[in-house]
Scaffold this active site. Structure first.
Site, PDB file in Angstrom:
ATOM      1  N   TYR A  91     -13.354   6.975 -13.430  1.00 48.61           N
ATOM      2  CA  TYR A  91     -13.728   6.154 -12.144  1.00 48.61           C
ATOM      3  C   TYR A  91     -13.730   4.469 -12.671  1.00 48.61           C
ATOM      4  O   TYR A  91     -13.390   3.398 -13.062  1.00 48.61           O
ATOM      5  CB  TYR A  91     -13.808   6.363 -10.639  1.00 48.61           C
ATOM      6  N   ASP A 138       0.482  -0.852  -0.068  1.00 44.81           N
ATOM      7  CA  ASP A 138      -0.056  -0.161   0.224  1.00 44.81           C
ATOM      8  C   ASP A 138       0.568   1.300   0.027  1.00 44.81           C
ATOM      9  O   ASP A 138       1.502   1.573   0.751  1.00 44.81           O
ATOM     10  CB  ASP A 138      -1.065  -0.341   1.599  1.00 44.81           C
ATOM     11  N   ALA A 185      -5.755   0.726  -5.874  1.00 51.28           N
ATOM     12  CA  ALA A 185      -6.945   1.515  -6.613  1.00 51.28           C
ATOM     13  C   ALA A 185      -7.249   3.482  -6.229  1.00 51.28           C
ATOM     14  O   ALA A 185      -7.094   3.607  -5.020  1.00 51.28           O
ATOM     15  CB  ALA A 185      -8.794   1.104  -6.857  1.00 51.28           C
ATOM     16  N   GLN A 186      -7.068   3.953  -6.988  1.00 45.94           N
ATOM     17  CA  GLN A 186      -7.890   5.108  -6.525  1.00 45.94           C
ATOM     18  C   GLN A 186      -9.531   5.146  -6.659  1.00 45.94           C
ATOM     19  O   GLN A 186      -9.822   4.394  -8.014  1.00 45.94           O
ATOM     20  CB  GLN A 186      -7.180   6.346  -8.271  1.00 45.94           C
TER      21      GLN A 186
END
Ligand code: NAD
Length: 327
Positions: free
Chosen positions: A153, A31, A88-89
């Site tokens: 997204y 992360d 992810a974003q």
């Protein structure tokens, strides 16, 4: 088993890492602690994961790094039996440029897939999203529904998902994509509707609904999402497949806000503000494919899930609430 959880300091990844470590697996979390929401929640998730490993027979290692770093990703995937790719974003409403979604959600996913192609892993589980559907032609959506996302997204999650399926088909990567439908629960991202409604009501402020509140959602309690992911440790029945992982308990946002208000602060009104045009009006999952392939069956009604979240919120109010208030 050695399980790599990318995005494992985040909300869903944090629950996966905790559960796998508690189950006795060797968990590695990758992360980058992206600061798009308060990273103190991520620090807390890491603590919870470490404690779970100590209490159980598993282990927990944190690697602070980026899924855009192909070399790092290759090293970690090479050591893994299972890869749960959650990094992810996330979120449709952030102000990031489409390029950021693309770099993290598509290029980052390609790094994971390329590494999985080179290495004999048991399974790669990709966290996809209901946002790949866009505006519904019919409800509930099954997986054959058109995919016409209406946000950068959603487009990036669809691209990541399609790459995963192409790698499964062409290169034999045992990849599965789970389309999550609005997941909530303890340690949820602070900028989501339920955490905001609860926080405002407990502070004597009216919950604020985007738009007229007629939007409907499957709200999926995180324990149900965890169950779907856990099932994939034991079966290859869904390799090369995309599956909806939602709740069958659909609710409109006005009712959700009203029920939370009734429970926590009945004297308050429910207020409204402008709608977001990147939000789909309705989302509702047909989960029969996941039920057939992996026995997925959501167990939490929205009322039960919200009750469990409120209980957790009250116990963790001191540290969690300021993060919600600042989000
Ligand atoms: P989250 O933001 O809490 O978790 C994502 C984690 O990925 C974060 O900890 C973040 O720091 C990390 N990350 C971001 N960019 C990274 C990068 N470049 N390198 C390494 N790590 C990076 O979000 P979440 O709600 O836990 O979502 C997890 C996954 O599920 C995401 O892939 C998201 O798109 C998907 N999803 C979530 C929901 C939901 O309702 N929460 C719905 C549909 C899909």
């Amino acid at each position: 088993m050695r399980v790599l959880v990318t995005g494992g300091a985040g909300f869903i990844g944090g629950h996966l890492a905790e559960a796998f470590a508690a189950d006795g697996h060797d968990v590695v979390v990758l992360d980058n602690f992206d600061p798009y929401y308060d990273t103190r929640i991520k620090d807390h998730n890491v603590e919870v994961g470490r404690e779970a490993a100590e209490a159980g027979d598993g282990s927990y290692d944190l690697v602070e790094g980026d899924v855009r770093d192909a070399e790092l990703v290759a090293d970690l995937v090479n050591d893994a039996d299972y890869v749960y790719h959650q990094a992810a974003q996330a979120g449709v409403r952030t102000d990031y440029s489409p390029r950021k979604y693309d770099e993290v959600n598509v290029d980052g996913t390609l790094n994971v897939l390329d590494a999985a192609r080179e290495h004999d892993i048991e399974r790669l589980v990709f966290a996809s999203s209901s946002s790949v559907y866009g505006k519904p032609r019919y409800l509930p959506y099954d997986e054959a529904h058109l995919t016409t996302p209406i946000s950068p997204y959603g487009a990036s999650k669809l691209a990541g998902e399609r790459y995963a399926m192409v790698y499964a088909e062409r290169y034999g990567v045992p990849a599965v994509a789970l389309r999550y439908f609005t997941v909530y629960g303890p340690r949820m991202r602070p900028n989501m509707a339920i955490s905001n409604f609860v926080s405002r009501c407990l502070n004597g402020e009216p919950p604020v609904v985007y738009g007229d509140g007629t939007q409907t959602r499957d709200m999926t309690y995180v324990a149900d999402v965890l169950a779907a992911n856990r099932a994939l440790l034991d079966t290859d029945a869904a390799d090369g497949e995309v599956m909806n992982v939602g709740s069958t308990d659909n609710i409109d946002i006005e009712t959700l806000a009203t029920e939370i208000r009734d429970q926590l602060a009945p004297e308050l009104d429910v207020e409204h503000t402008d709608a977001y045009d990147v939000d789909a009006d309705h989302s509702h999952a047909d989960v029969s494919k996941a039920n057939d392939l992996i026995g997925y069956e959501p167990t939490y009604t929205i009322r039960e899930g919200v009750e469990a979240f409120v209980e957790w919120y009250r116990e963790n109010r001191e540290w969690y609430e300021p993060l919600v208030r600042n989000s």
